[in-house]
Design a protein around this motif. Structure first.
Motif, PDB file in Angstrom:
ATOM      1  N   VAL A 129     -33.756 -25.581  37.617  1.00  0.00           N
ATOM      2  CA  VAL A 129     -33.768 -26.892  37.425  1.00  0.00           C
ATOM      3  C   VAL A 129     -35.009 -27.573  37.283  1.00  0.00           C
ATOM      4  CG1 VAL A 129     -33.063 -29.241  38.163  1.00  0.00           C
ATOM      5  CG2 VAL A 129     -31.508 -27.493  38.473  1.00  0.00           C
ATOM      6  N   GLU A 130     -35.932 -27.250  37.990  1.00  0.00           N
ATOM      7  CA  GLU A 130     -37.399 -27.790  37.914  1.00  0.00           C
ATOM      8  C   GLU A 130     -37.989 -27.222  36.418  1.00  0.00           C
ATOM      9  OE1 GLU A 130     -40.684 -30.073  38.623  1.00  0.00           O
ATOM     10  OE2 GLU A 130     -38.791 -30.026  39.838  1.00  0.00           O
ATOM     11  N   ALA A 131     -37.814 -25.906  36.275  1.00  0.00           N
ATOM     12  CA  ALA A 131     -38.193 -25.372  34.775  1.00  0.00           C
ATOM     13  C   ALA A 131     -37.334 -26.022  33.789  1.00  0.00           C
ATOM     14  CB  ALA A 131     -38.041 -23.845  34.765  1.00  0.00           C
ATOM     15  N   ALA A 132     -36.321 -26.527  33.914  1.00  0.00           N
ATOM     16  CA  ALA A 132     -35.621 -26.970  32.688  1.00  0.00           C
ATOM     17  C   ALA A 132     -36.307 -28.473  32.687  1.00  0.00           C
ATOM     18  CB  ALA A 132     -34.244 -27.342  33.042  1.00  0.00           C
ATOM     19  N   LEU A 133     -36.435 -29.282  33.701  1.00  0.00           N
ATOM     20  CA  LEU A 133     -37.173 -30.518  33.588  1.00  0.00           C
ATOM     21  C   LEU A 133     -38.442 -30.567  32.961  1.00  0.00           C
ATOM     22  CD1 LEU A 133     -35.951 -32.037  37.188  1.00  0.00           C
ATOM     23  CD2 LEU A 133     -35.007 -32.703  34.760  1.00  0.00           C
ATOM     24  N   GLU A 134     -39.370 -29.206  33.439  1.00  0.00           N
ATOM     25  CA  GLU A 134     -40.650 -29.276  32.766  1.00  0.00           C
ATOM     26  C   GLU A 134     -40.576 -28.817  31.505  1.00  0.00           C
ATOM     27  OE1 GLU A 134     -42.462 -26.575  35.333  1.00  0.00           O
ATOM     28  OE2 GLU A 134     -42.517 -27.887  37.028  1.00  0.00           O
ATOM     29  N   SER A 135     -39.505 -28.387  30.800  1.00  0.00           N
ATOM     30  CA  SER A 135     -39.494 -27.906  29.444  1.00  0.00           C
ATOM     31  C   SER A 135     -38.678 -28.931  28.427  1.00  0.00           C
ATOM     32  CB  SER A 135     -38.553 -26.622  29.403  1.00  0.00           C
ATOM     33  OG  SER A 135     -39.174 -25.565  30.055  1.00  0.00           O
ATOM     34  N   GLY A 136     -38.419 -29.893  29.135  1.00  0.00           N
ATOM     35  CA  GLY A 136     -37.650 -30.933  28.481  1.00  0.00           C
ATOM     36  C   GLY A 136     -36.229 -31.027  27.909  1.00  0.00           C
ATOM     37  N   ALA A 137     -35.563 -30.233  29.120  1.00  0.00           N
ATOM     38  CA  ALA A 137     -34.243 -30.049  29.006  1.00  0.00           C
ATOM     39  C   ALA A 137     -33.404 -31.602  28.784  1.00  0.00           C
ATOM     40  CB  ALA A 137     -33.519 -29.377  29.629  1.00  0.00           C
TER      41      ALA A 137
ATOM     42  N   MET B 176     -42.763 -29.397  21.332  1.00  0.00           N
ATOM     43  CA  MET B 176     -41.560 -28.877  21.675  1.00  0.00           C
ATOM     44  C   MET B 176     -40.506 -29.753  21.828  1.00  0.00           C
ATOM     45  SD  MET B 176     -40.389 -26.944  25.294  1.00  0.00           S
ATOM     46  CE  MET B 176     -41.614 -26.127  25.463  1.00  0.00           C
ATOM     47  N   GLY B 177     -39.317 -29.673  21.040  1.00  0.00           N
ATOM     48  CA  GLY B 177     -38.306 -30.705  21.173  1.00  0.00           C
ATOM     49  C   GLY B 177     -37.652 -30.527  22.323  1.00  0.00           C
TER      50      GLY B 177
ATOM     51  N   GLN C 276     -30.287 -34.085  29.439  1.00  0.00           N
ATOM     52  CA  GLN C 276     -29.501 -34.490  30.631  1.00  0.00           C
ATOM     53  C   GLN C 276     -28.200 -33.699  30.820  1.00  0.00           C
ATOM     54  OE1 GLN C 276     -30.983 -36.221  32.964  1.00  0.00           O
ATOM     55  NE2 GLN C 276     -29.441 -35.699  34.411  1.00  0.00           N
ATOM     56  N   GLU C 277     -27.615 -33.389  29.865  1.00  0.00           N
ATOM     57  CA  GLU C 277     -26.609 -32.464  29.878  1.00  0.00           C
ATOM     58  C   GLU C 277     -26.621 -31.116  30.496  1.00  0.00           C
ATOM     59  OE1 GLU C 277     -22.548 -31.377  27.256  1.00  0.00           O
ATOM     60  OE2 GLU C 277     -24.390 -31.963  26.226  1.00  0.00           O
ATOM     61  N   LEU C 278     -27.895 -30.511  30.079  1.00  0.00           N
ATOM     62  CA  LEU C 278     -28.343 -29.345  30.332  1.00  0.00           C
ATOM     63  C   LEU C 278     -28.727 -29.363  31.819  1.00  0.00           C
ATOM     64  CD1 LEU C 278     -28.715 -26.370  30.012  1.00  0.00           C
ATOM     65  CD2 LEU C 278     -30.907 -26.857  28.886  1.00  0.00           C
ATOM     66  N   VAL C 279     -29.598 -30.363  32.062  1.00  0.00           N
ATOM     67  CA  VAL C 279     -30.010 -30.471  33.846  1.00  0.00           C
ATOM     68  C   VAL C 279     -28.836 -30.660  34.366  1.00  0.00           C
ATOM     69  CG1 VAL C 279     -31.376 -31.845  35.168  1.00  0.00           C
ATOM     70  CG2 VAL C 279     -32.238 -31.178  32.929  1.00  0.00           C
ATOM     71  N   SER C 280     -27.731 -31.431  34.270  1.00  0.00           N
ATOM     72  CA  SER C 280     -26.725 -31.864  34.939  1.00  0.00           C
ATOM     73  C   SER C 280     -25.822 -30.245  35.011  1.00  0.00           C
ATOM     74  CB  SER C 280     -25.731 -32.494  34.448  1.00  0.00           C
ATOM     75  OG  SER C 280     -26.428 -34.032  34.392  1.00  0.00           O
ATOM     76  N   ALA C 281     -25.783 -29.589  34.190  1.00  0.00           N
ATOM     77  CA  ALA C 281     -24.977 -28.293  34.075  1.00  0.00           C
ATOM     78  C   ALA C 281     -26.009 -27.124  35.046  1.00  0.00           C
ATOM     79  CB  ALA C 281     -24.550 -27.589  32.926  1.00  0.00           C
ATOM     80  N   LEU C 282     -26.939 -27.156  34.867  1.00  0.00           N
ATOM     81  CA  LEU C 282     -27.940 -26.405  35.904  1.00  0.00           C
ATOM     82  C   LEU C 282     -27.556 -26.715  37.121  1.00  0.00           C
ATOM     83  CD1 LEU C 282     -30.934 -25.990  33.803  1.00  0.00           C
ATOM     84  CD2 LEU C 282     -29.377 -24.163  34.328  1.00  0.00           C
ATOM     85  N   ARG C 283     -27.723 -28.146  37.551  1.00  0.00           N
ATOM     86  CA  ARG C 283     -27.475 -28.773  38.985  1.00  0.00           C
ATOM     87  C   ARG C 283     -26.018 -28.241  39.540  1.00  0.00           C
ATOM     88  NH1 ARG C 283     -30.782 -34.323  37.874  1.00  0.00           N
ATOM     89  NH2 ARG C 283     -32.786 -33.485  38.511  1.00  0.00           N
ATOM     90  N   ALA C 284     -24.930 -28.066  38.733  1.00  0.00           N
ATOM     91  CA  ALA C 284     -23.697 -27.774  38.828  1.00  0.00           C
ATOM     92  C   ALA C 284     -23.550 -26.196  39.405  1.00  0.00           C
ATOM     93  CB  ALA C 284     -22.875 -28.243  37.994  1.00  0.00           C
ATOM     94  N   MET C 285     -24.607 -25.403  39.195  1.00  0.00           N
ATOM     95  CA  MET C 285     -24.621 -24.151  39.542  1.00  0.00           C
ATOM     96  C   MET C 285     -24.467 -23.872  41.036  1.00  0.00           C
ATOM     97  SD  MET C 285     -27.229 -21.919  37.086  1.00  0.00           S
ATOM     98  CE  MET C 285     -28.567 -22.541  37.975  1.00  0.00           C
ATOM     99  N   PRO C 286     -23.767 -22.745  41.448  1.00  0.00           N
ATOM    100  CA  PRO C 286     -23.842 -22.674  42.958  1.00  0.00           C
ATOM    101  C   PRO C 286     -25.407 -22.483  43.444  1.00  0.00           C
ATOM    102  CG  PRO C 286     -22.689 -20.959  41.860  1.00  0.00           C
ATOM    103  CD  PRO C 286     -23.297 -21.735  40.700  1.00  0.00           C
ATOM    104  N   ALA C 287     -25.645 -22.974  44.780  1.00  0.00           N
ATOM    105  CA  ALA C 287     -26.801 -22.903  45.149  1.00  0.00           C
ATOM    106  C   ALA C 287     -27.189 -21.355  45.468  1.00  0.00           C
ATOM    107  CB  ALA C 287     -27.052 -23.858  46.379  1.00  0.00           C
ATOM    108  N   ALA C 288     -27.791 -20.609  44.651  1.00  0.00           N
ATOM    109  CA  ALA C 288     -27.813 -19.328  44.939  1.00  0.00           C
ATOM    110  C   ALA C 288     -29.046 -18.814  44.488  1.00  0.00           C
ATOM    111  CB  ALA C 288     -26.602 -18.318  44.488  1.00  0.00           C
ATOM    112  N   GLU C 289     -29.662 -17.434  44.813  1.00  0.00           N
ATOM    113  CA  GLU C 289     -30.728 -16.778  44.089  1.00  0.00           C
ATOM    114  C   GLU C 289     -30.058 -16.026  42.832  1.00  0.00           C
ATOM    115  OE1 GLU C 289     -33.663 -13.886  46.029  1.00  0.00           O
ATOM    116  OE2 GLU C 289     -34.445 -16.032  46.041  1.00  0.00           O
ATOM    117  N   PHE C 290     -30.897 -16.253  41.693  1.00  0.00           N
ATOM    118  CA  PHE C 290     -30.241 -15.187  40.634  1.00  0.00           C
ATOM    119  C   PHE C 290     -31.323 -14.234  40.184  1.00  0.00           C
ATOM    120  CE2 PHE C 290     -28.511 -19.547  40.389  1.00  0.00           C
ATOM    121  CZ  PHE C 290     -27.021 -19.087  40.222  1.00  0.00           C
TER     122      PHE C 290
END
Length: 82
Positions: free
Chosen positions: A27-35, A1-2, A37-51
């Protein structure tokens, strides 16, 4: 996986996520999937909520506004202004 990048990478990551899901779990799923840094940072900027669904996350992630089909508020405003 890329390396997962942008909106399409996020969609691939979310395929393996069980809803409802917290921001931190995404965020954890993104890190495990090899996201990248830009995508991980964007995910961390989301509101701390349940989706409850993928579209809620796609709307909440502050992805670059110039990305095609971006669902950020600023991108939607520009689309309506055209």
């Amino acid at each position: 996986m890329g390396v997962e990048r942008g909106r399409e990478g996020l969609r691939r990551i979310l395929e393996g996520v069980r809803f409802p899901v917290s921001r931190d779990a995404v965020v954890e799923a993104a890190l495990e999937s090899g996201a990248d840094q830009e995508l991980v940072s964007a995910l961390r900027a989301m509101p701390a909520a349940e989706f409850n669904e993928e579209n809620a996350i796609l709307r909440a992630v502050p992805l670059p506004e110039d990305e095609p089909d971006s669902n950020t508020e600023a991108a939607r405003s520009r689309e309506h202004g055209r």
